[in-house]
Design a protein around this motif. Structure first.
Motif, PDB file in Angstrom:
ATOM      1  N   TRP A 153      13.547   7.395   5.850  1.00 55.33           N
ATOM      2  CA  TRP A 153      13.290   8.031   7.130  1.00 55.33           C
ATOM      3  C   TRP A 153      13.627   9.511   7.021  1.00 55.33           C
ATOM      4  O   TRP A 153      14.483   9.916   6.245  1.00 55.33           O
ATOM      5  CB  TRP A 153      14.080   7.366   8.253  1.00 55.33           C
ATOM      6  CG  TRP A 153      15.577   7.463   8.134  1.00 55.33           C
ATOM      7  CD1 TRP A 153      16.395   6.674   7.376  1.00 55.33           C
ATOM      8  CD2 TRP A 153      16.424   8.419   8.771  1.00 55.33           C
ATOM      9  NE1 TRP A 153      17.696   7.068   7.499  1.00 55.33           N
ATOM     10  CE2 TRP A 153      17.755   8.127   8.358  1.00 55.33           C
ATOM     11  CE3 TRP A 153      16.200   9.474   9.657  1.00 55.33           C
ATOM     12  CZ2 TRP A 153      18.854   8.878   8.793  1.00 55.33           C
ATOM     13  CZ3 TRP A 153      17.293  10.208  10.086  1.00 55.33           C
ATOM     14  CH2 TRP A 153      18.601   9.904   9.665  1.00 55.33           C
ATOM     15  N   GLN A 188       9.041   7.815   9.508  1.00 52.94           N
ATOM     16  CA  GLN A 188       9.489   6.665   8.734  1.00 52.94           C
ATOM     17  C   GLN A 188       8.465   6.321   7.670  1.00 52.94           C
ATOM     18  O   GLN A 188       7.258   6.501   7.865  1.00 52.94           O
ATOM     19  CB  GLN A 188       9.722   5.455   9.641  1.00 52.94           C
ATOM     20  CG  GLN A 188      10.851   5.640  10.630  1.00 52.94           C
ATOM     21  CD  GLN A 188      11.225   4.344  11.328  1.00 52.94           C
ATOM     22  OE1 GLN A 188      11.237   3.272  10.737  1.00 52.94           O
ATOM     23  NE2 GLN A 188      11.547   4.435  12.608  1.00 52.94           N
ATOM     24  N   ARG A 240       8.021  -4.697   2.546  1.00 53.88           N
ATOM     25  CA  ARG A 240       7.818  -5.076   3.940  1.00 53.88           C
ATOM     26  C   ARG A 240       8.958  -4.573   4.823  1.00 53.88           C
ATOM     27  O   ARG A 240       9.488  -5.296   5.665  1.00 53.88           O
ATOM     28  CB  ARG A 240       7.673  -6.600   4.082  1.00 53.88           C
ATOM     29  CG  ARG A 240       6.437  -7.168   3.433  1.00 53.88           C
ATOM     30  CD  ARG A 240       6.316  -8.644   3.739  1.00 53.88           C
ATOM     31  NE  ARG A 240       5.367  -9.292   2.839  1.00 53.88           N
ATOM     32  CZ  ARG A 240       5.267 -10.609   2.683  1.00 53.88           C
ATOM     33  NH1 ARG A 240       6.055 -11.409   3.383  1.00 53.88           N
ATOM     34  NH2 ARG A 240       4.391 -11.128   1.857  1.00 53.88           N
ATOM     35  N   LYS A 241       9.332  -3.341   4.621  1.00 56.11           N
ATOM     36  CA  LYS A 241      10.405  -2.753   5.415  1.00 56.11           C
ATOM     37  C   LYS A 241      10.366  -1.239   5.306  1.00 56.11           C
ATOM     38  O   LYS A 241       9.659  -0.680   4.462  1.00 56.11           O
ATOM     39  CB  LYS A 241      11.760  -3.268   4.954  1.00 56.11           C
ATOM     40  CG  LYS A 241      12.067  -2.908   3.515  1.00 56.11           C
ATOM     41  CD  LYS A 241      13.526  -3.111   3.128  1.00 56.11           C
ATOM     42  CE  LYS A 241      14.149  -4.336   3.703  1.00 56.11           C
ATOM     43  NZ  LYS A 241      15.500  -4.593   3.188  1.00 56.11           N
ATOM     44  N   VAL A 242      11.131  -0.583   6.151  1.00 59.61           N
ATOM     45  CA  VAL A 242      11.285   0.864   6.076  1.00 59.61           C
ATOM     46  C   VAL A 242      12.150   1.190   4.870  1.00 59.61           C
ATOM     47  O   VAL A 242      13.232   0.632   4.708  1.00 59.61           O
ATOM     48  CB  VAL A 242      11.940   1.413   7.361  1.00 59.61           C
ATOM     49  CG1 VAL A 242      12.233   2.896   7.228  1.00 59.61           C
ATOM     50  CG2 VAL A 242      11.038   1.170   8.568  1.00 59.61           C
ATOM     51  N   TRP A 248       7.188   3.207   5.454  1.00 65.50           N
ATOM     52  CA  TRP A 248       7.182   1.747   5.372  1.00 65.50           C
ATOM     53  C   TRP A 248       6.586   1.341   4.026  1.00 65.50           C
ATOM     54  O   TRP A 248       5.537   1.833   3.630  1.00 65.50           O
ATOM     55  CB  TRP A 248       6.361   1.177   6.524  1.00 65.50           C
ATOM     56  CG  TRP A 248       6.261  -0.317   6.521  1.00 65.50           C
ATOM     57  CD1 TRP A 248       5.369  -1.076   5.836  1.00 65.50           C
ATOM     58  CD2 TRP A 248       7.098  -1.229   7.225  1.00 65.50           C
ATOM     59  NE1 TRP A 248       5.598  -2.398   6.068  1.00 65.50           N
ATOM     60  CE2 TRP A 248       6.650  -2.530   6.918  1.00 65.50           C
ATOM     61  CE3 TRP A 248       8.181  -1.073   8.095  1.00 65.50           C
ATOM     62  CZ2 TRP A 248       7.243  -3.670   7.455  1.00 65.50           C
ATOM     63  CZ3 TRP A 248       8.765  -2.210   8.628  1.00 65.50           C
ATOM     64  CH2 TRP A 248       8.306  -3.480   8.313  1.00 65.50           C
ATOM     65  N   TYR A 260       2.253   2.590   0.808  1.00 69.20           N
ATOM     66  CA  TYR A 260       3.163   3.094   1.833  1.00 69.20           C
ATOM     67  C   TYR A 260       2.407   3.463   3.100  1.00 69.20           C
ATOM     68  O   TYR A 260       1.239   3.858   3.054  1.00 69.20           O
ATOM     69  CB  TYR A 260       3.951   4.304   1.311  1.00 69.20           C
ATOM     70  CG  TYR A 260       4.818   3.967   0.127  1.00 69.20           C
ATOM     71  CD1 TYR A 260       6.081   3.394   0.316  1.00 69.20           C
ATOM     72  CD2 TYR A 260       4.371   4.184  -1.175  1.00 69.20           C
ATOM     73  CE1 TYR A 260       6.862   3.047  -0.764  1.00 69.20           C
ATOM     74  CE2 TYR A 260       5.149   3.839  -2.267  1.00 69.20           C
ATOM     75  CZ  TYR A 260       6.397   3.269  -2.055  1.00 69.20           C
ATOM     76  OH  TYR A 260       7.177   2.907  -3.117  1.00 69.20           O
ATOM     77  N   CYS A 304       0.169   6.862  12.646  1.00 67.90           N
ATOM     78  CA  CYS A 304       0.399   6.182  11.367  1.00 67.90           C
ATOM     79  C   CYS A 304      -0.636   6.641  10.359  1.00 67.90           C
ATOM     80  O   CYS A 304      -1.709   7.120  10.723  1.00 67.90           O
ATOM     81  CB  CYS A 304       0.354   4.658  11.533  1.00 67.90           C
ATOM     82  SG  CYS A 304      -1.223   4.008  12.165  1.00 67.90           S
TER      83      CYS A 304
END
Length: 559
Positions: free
Chosen positions: A390, A378, A385-387, A380, A367, A359
Motif C-alpha cells: 500500500w 493499494q 489473492r490479497k493486498v 492487489w 497485479y 482500478c
C-alpha cells in the motif's frame, strides 16, 4: 479534504486553461525530467456552470489505416461518402420507445434505425437531413476522447492545438464514460454511456468525417432506461469478445451486451416497467447482498446477461488484457475479481476506508491497483489473492491509477533478477504520483502468519505462497496496515489547479486530466528533444507499438 459530498470541488477556474501560477512545467524523476509539452482543453465558449457534476474522463483511441475499398461500389458507400445513408440515419435514429428498433447496417458501419414512432432530435442523435462530410479527415491517427458537461470532445493527440477538432452534443443528458476498441469489427468501435443510463455505440471514424455536432450512424441501447434507469458509471469492451461489451450502473448491476452485427441490430423486445424493477427479461434479484448472474429469458433480448455485483454503485470496471478476468470496485469499498468466461467471483477484498473509486491491471495480469476515499493506493496480487503493498502520498481521494507499461529503469544492465513495476496515481489533491513497485521488497518482508498456516517460498518465484490460500470467491476484510509492506512515491507533483480525474501512459508521454476537462501531455525524458528533430519518424514508431501488445508487455526489468 477537497471533496464535497459527491466527490466534486467547486472552482471558478477559467476554461482557457492557462498555466496556473505556481505550477511548474516539468517534474523530475530518477530517469530524468518530464516536460509539459502541450495541453488540450474544451472550447472557451463552454461556461463553467455548464459542466454540472460531470467528471471528465479521457479515452485514448488509435485509428488504424482505413483499408482500401476493393470495388467501386464499396468506395461509394465508404465512411462519410454516402450522405443518403447519413440522412436516413439522422431522420430515423433514436425513434420510438426503444423496444422494437430495427436496424439495417452496412459493412461500413452506417446504420438507420426504423420504428413505428418517430422522435426527431432524440438524445445525442442528429436530426439534420443534410449531414456533410469532412473531406480533410484521412481516416487514421491517434485521438483523445473526453467528456465535459453535455458534450464529447475529440482532440488530435499529435497536434499541439488546444481546441478539439470535433464536438458531439447530447441534448437531454451528460456522457459520463466511454471506451474504444481499435480491433472492433463492423465499424463501431466507440462506446458512450450517459448519466441517463442510455448507451451508444458508434464509429469514431464516421463521427470525425461528419461536420455536425450530433452522433451519426449510432446504435442505441437501454433507451430511456428501459432495462436499467440508474446512471452509467463505467463501460468496457470485452477483450477478444468480438464486439461484446459490459456496462456498469450506479445500482450495483452490470449488463452484458452484444454489439449490433452487419445484418441485425439486436434490440430488447421484452420489457417491464420503466423503473426497471419489473424487467421481464431477467429473473428477480432474490438477495441484493449476494453476487448473482442472470441470462436473458428471450433469445432476441439485448442485453444478454445481468450481473448483480453489489449494493450501491459500481464505480469502475477493468478487464485484464487477455479478457480472462474482470475487476470491479464500488461504493461499498470492495474490490471484486471475476473469472469472466466462467461468470464466477474469484477473490476480492475491502479497502481501509470508504469507497474504492478506480482500478487498473498490470500488463501481465499479476497485479491490480486500486485507489479511493482512504487517500491510499493499494496493490492487489492475483497470486496471493490479497493486498501485498500500500502506498501513502495523496492528501485527498485517489481518482485514477494506471501501470506504466512503457517504462524501464535507466539503471537496467541485465545482470540481476529484481522485478520492478512503475505505476502512477492521480487524486483530488491535484497531484500526480509515480511509484516504483520492487518485488524483492514486498514479497520477502516479515508477514504475520495466518492461523493454522505457514508461509512457504517457491524456489525462483517472485512471490510467496501461503498454505491456506483463501477459498475461491472469498471477500477478505481490510488487511492490517502494519502487516502489509508500505511503499512511497518516487515523484509527487502538482500538475493541475483542479482535482484530477485520470491519467494515461503512452510510449512518448504521460497524460493527466482534471475534472474541469483540461488535459496535459507530459513528454518523457529525451522525447521532446527527439521529437523536434525527427517528429514524423517517432510518431510512426509510437503508433506501431500501440498496435503490438507484445511490445508493451514489459512491465518489469532486470537491474
Amino acid at each position: 479534504m477537497i471533496n464535497t459530498a459527491n466527490g466534486m470541488m467547486s472552482t471558478s477556474s477559467s476554461s482557457a486553461n492557462a498555466q496556473s501560477p505556481g505550477l511548474k512545467t516539468y517534474f523530475k524523476t530518477p530517469e530524468g525530467r518530464y516536460k509539459l509539452h502541450y495541453e488540450k482543453t474544451h472550447p472557451s465558449s463552454l461556461l463553467h456552470y455548464a459542466h454540472g457534476k460531470t467528471v471528465t474522463q479521457v479515452t485514448l483511441a488509435h485509428l488504424k489505416d482505413k483499408p482500401a475499398p476493393s470495388t467501386p461500389t464499396a468506395s461509394s458507400s465508404s465512411f462519410g461518402a454516402s450522405t443518403g445513408v447519413k440522412s436516413a440515419a439522422a431522420r430515423w435514429l433514436g425513434s420510438g420507445n426503444g423496444s422494437r428498433a430495427l436496424s439495417f447496417v452496412g459493412g461500413n458501419g452506417g446504420s438507420k434505425s426504423i420504428s413505428s414512432t418517430s422522435r426527431i432530435g432524440s438524445l445525442g442523435t442528429s436530426s439534420s437531413s443534410t449531414s456533410m462530410t469532412n473531406t480533410n479527415f484521412d481516416g487514421k491517427g491517434t485521438y483523445l476522447i473526453s467528456n465535459v458537461g453535455d458534450a464529447i470532445f475529440i482532440s488530435d493527440l499529435n497536434s499541439q492545438e488546444k481546441d478539439p477538432i470535433k464536438s458531439i452534443h447530447f441534448s437531454n443528458s451528460n456522457p459520463v464514460c466511454h471506451a474504444f476498441d481499435q480491433d472492433a469489427k463492423e465499424g463501431h468501435d466507440l462506446l458512450i454511456g450517459l448519466n441517463s443510463a442510455d448507451v451508444y455505440s458508434v464509429s469514431l471514424r464516421q463521427q470525425l468525417q461528419d461536420v455536425g455536432k450530433k452522433l451519426v450512424g449510432a446504435h442505441h441501447y437501454n433507451k430511456d432506461g428501459c432495462v436499467n434507469n440508474s446512471r452509467c458509471t463505467s463501460i468496457a469492451w470485452v477483450p477478444g469478445g468480438d464486439g461484446t461489451f459490459v456496462v456498469a450502473h450506479a445500482d450495483g448491476n452490470m449488463y452484458v451486451y452484444e454489439k449490433a452485427s452487419s445484418n441485425n441490430f439486436k434490440a430488447v423486445f421484452h420489457l417491464g416497467n420503466k423503473d426497471g424493477a419489473g424487467d421481464s427479461s431477467f429473473s428477480v434479484i432474490k438477495d441484493q447482498t449476494q453476487f448473482s448472474v442472470a441470462h436473458a429469458r428471450y433469445s432476441k433480448s439485448n442485453p444478454i446477461a445481468r450481473w448483480h455485483v453489489c449494493q450501491g454503485s459500481i464505480n469502475s470496471i477493468a478487464f485484464s488484457f487477455d479478457g480472462a478476468y474482470l475487476a470491479t470496485v464500488g461504493r461499498d469499498g470492495y474490490l471484486r475479481v471475476f473469472d469472466y468466461p466462467k461468470e464466477q467471483l474469484v477473490c476480492g477484498g475491502k479497502g481501509y476506508y470508504g469507497a474504492v473509486l478506480c482500478c487498473a491491471w498490470s500488463m501481465d495480469g499479476k497485479y491490480i491497483l486500486t485507489g479511493g476515499e482512504d487517500d491510499l493506493v493499494q496493490v492487489w496480487s492475483m497470486e496471493d489473492r490479497k493486498v501485498v503493498a500500500w502506498g501513502e502520498g495523496h492528501n485527498s481521494w485517489v481518482s485514477g491509477v494506471a501501470f506504466d507499461s512503457y517504462w524501464s529503469s535507466p539503471n537496467s544492465d541485465g545482470t540481476a533478477e529484481t522485478v520492478m513495476y512503475r505505476f502512477g496515481s492521480v487524486g483530488q489533491d491535484t497531484q500526480l504520483l509515480l511509484w516504483d513497485l520492487v518485488m524483492d521488497e514486498i514479497v520477502v518482508p516479515l508477514r504475520r502468519c495466518p492461523p493454522g498456516g505457514s508461509p512457504t517460498y517457491s524456489t525462483g518465484s517472485q512471490s510467496s505462497h501461503w498454505d491456506n490460500v483463501s477459498p475461491l470467491g472469498t471477500l477478505q476484510p481490510a488487511s492490517s496496515i502494519r502487516d502489509v509492506p508500505k511503499i512511497s512515491p518516487v515523484v509527487a507533483h502538482r500538475v493541475h489547479s483542479e482535482p484530477l480525474s485520470g491519467l494515461i501512459f503512452t510510449q512518448e508521454s504521460v497524460l493527466t486530466v482534471c475534472q474541469e476537462g483540461h488535459i496535459k501531455i507530459w513528454m518523457r525524458p529525451g522525447i521532446a528533444e527527439s521529437q523536434s528533430s525527427n517528429t514524423e519518424s517517432l510518431s510512426s514508431s509510437a503508433k506501431d507499438k500501440l498496435l503490438l501488445p507484445s511490445k508493451i508487455g514489459g512491465s518489469s526489468y532486470k537491474q
